[in-house]
Design a protein around this motif. Structure first.
Motif, PDB file in Angstrom:
ATOM      1  N   TYR A 102     -73.047 -32.608  63.611  1.00 26.42           N
ATOM      2  CA  TYR A 102     -72.152 -33.727  63.963  1.00 26.42           C
ATOM      3  C   TYR A 102     -70.724 -33.439  63.470  1.00 26.42           C
ATOM      4  N   ARG A 103     -70.603 -32.982  62.212  1.00 28.89           N
ATOM      5  CA  ARG A 103     -69.271 -32.688  61.658  1.00 28.89           C
ATOM      6  C   ARG A 103     -68.606 -31.538  62.407  1.00 28.89           C
ATOM      7  N   CYS A 104     -69.424 -30.565  62.798  1.00 29.49           N
ATOM      8  CA  CYS A 104     -68.891 -29.438  63.567  1.00 29.49           C
ATOM      9  C   CYS A 104     -68.339 -29.914  64.903  1.00 29.49           C
ATOM     10  N   LYS A 105     -69.108 -30.758  65.580  1.00 30.50           N
ATOM     11  CA  LYS A 105     -68.678 -31.302  66.878  1.00 30.50           C
ATOM     12  C   LYS A 105     -67.426 -32.152  66.708  1.00 30.50           C
ATOM     13  N   ALA A 106     -67.373 -32.992  65.648  1.00 28.20           N
ATOM     14  CA  ALA A 106     -66.210 -33.830  65.391  1.00 28.20           C
ATOM     15  C   ALA A 106     -64.976 -32.959  65.097  1.00 28.20           C
ATOM     16  N   ALA A 107     -65.169 -31.889  64.337  1.00 32.39           N
ATOM     17  CA  ALA A 107     -64.065 -30.981  64.024  1.00 32.39           C
ATOM     18  C   ALA A 107     -63.561 -30.276  65.288  1.00 32.39           C
ATOM     19  N   GLN A 108     -64.490 -29.885  66.166  1.00 30.48           N
ATOM     20  CA  GLN A 108     -64.098 -29.246  67.419  1.00 30.48           C
ATOM     21  C   GLN A 108     -63.293 -30.217  68.289  1.00 30.48           C
ATOM     22  N   GLN A 109     -63.741 -31.466  68.363  1.00 27.26           N
ATOM     23  CA  GLN A 109     -63.026 -32.463  69.154  1.00 27.26           C
ATOM     24  C   GLN A 109     -61.625 -32.722  68.573  1.00 27.26           C
ATOM     25  N   LEU A 110     -61.570 -32.824  67.235  1.00 25.99           N
ATOM     26  CA  LEU A 110     -60.277 -33.016  66.582  1.00 25.99           C
ATOM     27  C   LEU A 110     -59.356 -31.822  66.851  1.00 25.99           C
ATOM     28  N   HIS A 111     -59.914 -30.611  66.768  1.00 30.21           N
ATOM     29  CA  HIS A 111     -59.125 -29.412  67.029  1.00 30.21           C
ATOM     30  C   HIS A 111     -58.610 -29.411  68.467  1.00 30.21           C
ATOM     31  N   GLU A 112     -59.462 -29.775  69.420  1.00 28.23           N
ATOM     32  CA  GLU A 112     -59.046 -29.821  70.827  1.00 28.23           C
ATOM     33  C   GLU A 112     -57.944 -30.852  71.036  1.00 28.23           C
ATOM     34  N   ARG A 113     -58.116 -32.021  70.414  1.00 27.38           N
ATOM     35  CA  ARG A 113     -57.116 -33.089  70.553  1.00 27.38           C
ATOM     36  C   ARG A 113     -55.776 -32.647  69.948  1.00 27.38           C
ATOM     37  N   LEU A 114     -55.811 -32.035  68.771  1.00 27.41           N
ATOM     38  CA  LEU A 114     -54.584 -31.559  68.142  1.00 27.41           C
ATOM     39  C   LEU A 114     -53.933 -30.437  68.956  1.00 27.41           C
ATOM     40  N   ALA A 115     -54.764 -29.557  69.527  1.00 32.51           N
ATOM     41  CA  ALA A 115     -54.232 -28.473  70.351  1.00 32.51           C
ATOM     42  C   ALA A 115     -53.561 -29.045  71.605  1.00 32.51           C
ATOM     43  N   ASP A 116     -54.192 -30.072  72.216  1.00 31.85           N
ATOM     44  CA  ASP A 116     -53.585 -30.719  73.387  1.00 31.85           C
ATOM     45  C   ASP A 116     -52.258 -31.377  73.018  1.00 31.85           C
ATOM     46  N   GLU A 117     -52.235 -32.078  71.876  1.00 31.54           N
ATOM     47  CA  GLU A 117     -50.993 -32.723  71.444  1.00 31.54           C
ATOM     48  C   GLU A 117     -49.901 -31.691  71.177  1.00 31.54           C
ATOM     49  N   ARG A 118     -50.276 -30.581  70.524  1.00 28.41           N
ATOM     50  CA  ARG A 118     -49.300 -29.525  70.252  1.00 28.41           C
ATOM     51  C   ARG A 118     -48.796 -28.923  71.559  1.00 28.41           C
ATOM     52  N   GLN A 119     -49.694 -28.706  72.520  1.00 25.53           N
ATOM     53  CA  GLN A 119     -49.288 -28.158  73.818  1.00 25.53           C
ATOM     54  C   GLN A 119     -48.358 -29.125  74.547  1.00 25.53           C
ATOM     55  N   ASN A 120     -48.695 -30.422  74.507  1.00 33.19           N
ATOM     56  CA  ASN A 120     -47.832 -31.431  75.140  1.00 33.19           C
ATOM     57  C   ASN A 120     -46.458 -31.460  74.478  1.00 33.19           C
ATOM     58  N   LEU A 121     -46.423 -31.357  73.154  1.00 38.30           N
ATOM     59  CA  LEU A 121     -45.159 -31.349  72.427  1.00 38.30           C
ATOM     60  C   LEU A 121     -44.320 -30.129  72.801  1.00 38.30           C
ATOM     61  N   LEU A 122     -44.957 -28.952  72.886  1.00 33.20           N
ATOM     62  CA  LEU A 122     -44.235 -27.743  73.285  1.00 33.20           C
ATOM     63  C   LEU A 122     -43.701 -27.851  74.712  1.00 33.20           C
ATOM     64  N   GLU A 123     -44.509 -28.408  75.608  1.00 29.80           N
ATOM     65  CA  GLU A 123     -44.064 -28.591  76.996  1.00 29.80           C
ATOM     66  C   GLU A 123     -42.894 -29.564  77.066  1.00 29.80           C
ATOM     67  N   GLU A 124     -42.964 -30.627  76.271  1.00 32.03           N
ATOM     68  CA  GLU A 124     -41.883 -31.613  76.251  1.00 32.03           C
ATOM     69  C   GLU A 124     -40.587 -30.985  75.716  1.00 32.03           C
ATOM     70  N   LYS A 125     -40.721 -30.168  74.661  1.00 28.63           N
ATOM     71  CA  LYS A 125     -39.544 -29.476  74.132  1.00 28.63           C
ATOM     72  C   LYS A 125     -38.965 -28.524  75.164  1.00 28.63           C
ATOM     73  N   GLU A 126     -39.828 -27.826  75.876  1.00 32.49           N
ATOM     74  CA  GLU A 126     -39.359 -26.899  76.906  1.00 32.49           C
ATOM     75  C   GLU A 126     -38.641 -27.637  78.027  1.00 32.49           C
ATOM     76  N   ARG A 127     -39.194 -28.785  78.448  1.00 33.40           N
ATOM     77  CA  ARG A 127     -38.535 -29.588  79.481  1.00 33.40           C
ATOM     78  C   ARG A 127     -37.174 -30.073  79.003  1.00 33.40           C
ATOM     79  N   ALA A 128     -37.095 -30.523  77.755  1.00 31.44           N
ATOM     80  CA  ALA A 128     -35.819 -30.983  77.199  1.00 31.44           C
ATOM     81  C   ALA A 128     -34.815 -29.833  77.138  1.00 31.44           C
ATOM     82  N   HIS A 129     -35.298 -28.645  76.784  1.00 29.55           N
ATOM     83  CA  HIS A 129     -34.415 -27.478  76.712  1.00 29.55           C
ATOM     84  C   HIS A 129     -33.881 -27.120  78.092  1.00 29.55           C
TER      85      HIS A 129
END
Length: 119
Positions: free
Chosen positions: A12-39
């Motif tokens: 369960y903890r492994c699955k929760a950690a994987q989901q958290l990692h995926e969510r954080l990776a998506d947020e980081r990717q969205n942030l990078l895309e937003e910065k690129e669009r602003a640039h």
């Protein structure tokens, strides 16, 4: 009995950690895309500003070129004042000199008119 519970908790903890990692990776990717669009947007804005600046500069040069006075056609007295201005770069001194010259010229004209009236 406890081994199965530990295994379930671990999975369960492994699955929760994987989901958290995926969510954080998506947020980081969205942030990078937003910065690129602003640039890219800022580059487009800056490009428009640079184009406008260069266009205004060309138009101003063209306008000034049409207004340029040939120094050879200037009166020698005025040329003397302009040369003095080019040396000391004091506009007020130039204006004062030209003003005093005009006052002297008007005084001379008045004196000539008075002399002619007397004759």
């Amino acid at each position: 009995r406890y081994d199965a519970a530990t295994k379930i908790q671990s999975l369960y903890r492994c699955k929760a950690a994987q989901q958290l990692h995926e969510r954080l990776a998506d947020e980081r990717q969205n942030l990078l895309e937003e910065k690129e669009r602003a640039h890219v947007k800022s580059l487009e804005k800056d490009a428009a500003i640079i184009i406008q600046r260069n266009c205004r500069m060309c138009l101003a040069k063209r306008k000034c070129k049409n207004r340029r006075i040939e120094l050879g056609s200037l009166h020698s007295r005025l040329l003397m004042y302009v040369e003095r201005f080019m040396v000391d770069h004091c506009l007020w001194s130039l204006m004062r000199s030209i003003n005093s010259d005009y006052i002297r010229y008007e005084r001379t004209i008045i004196n000539i008119v008075e002399r002619e009236e007397k004759l």
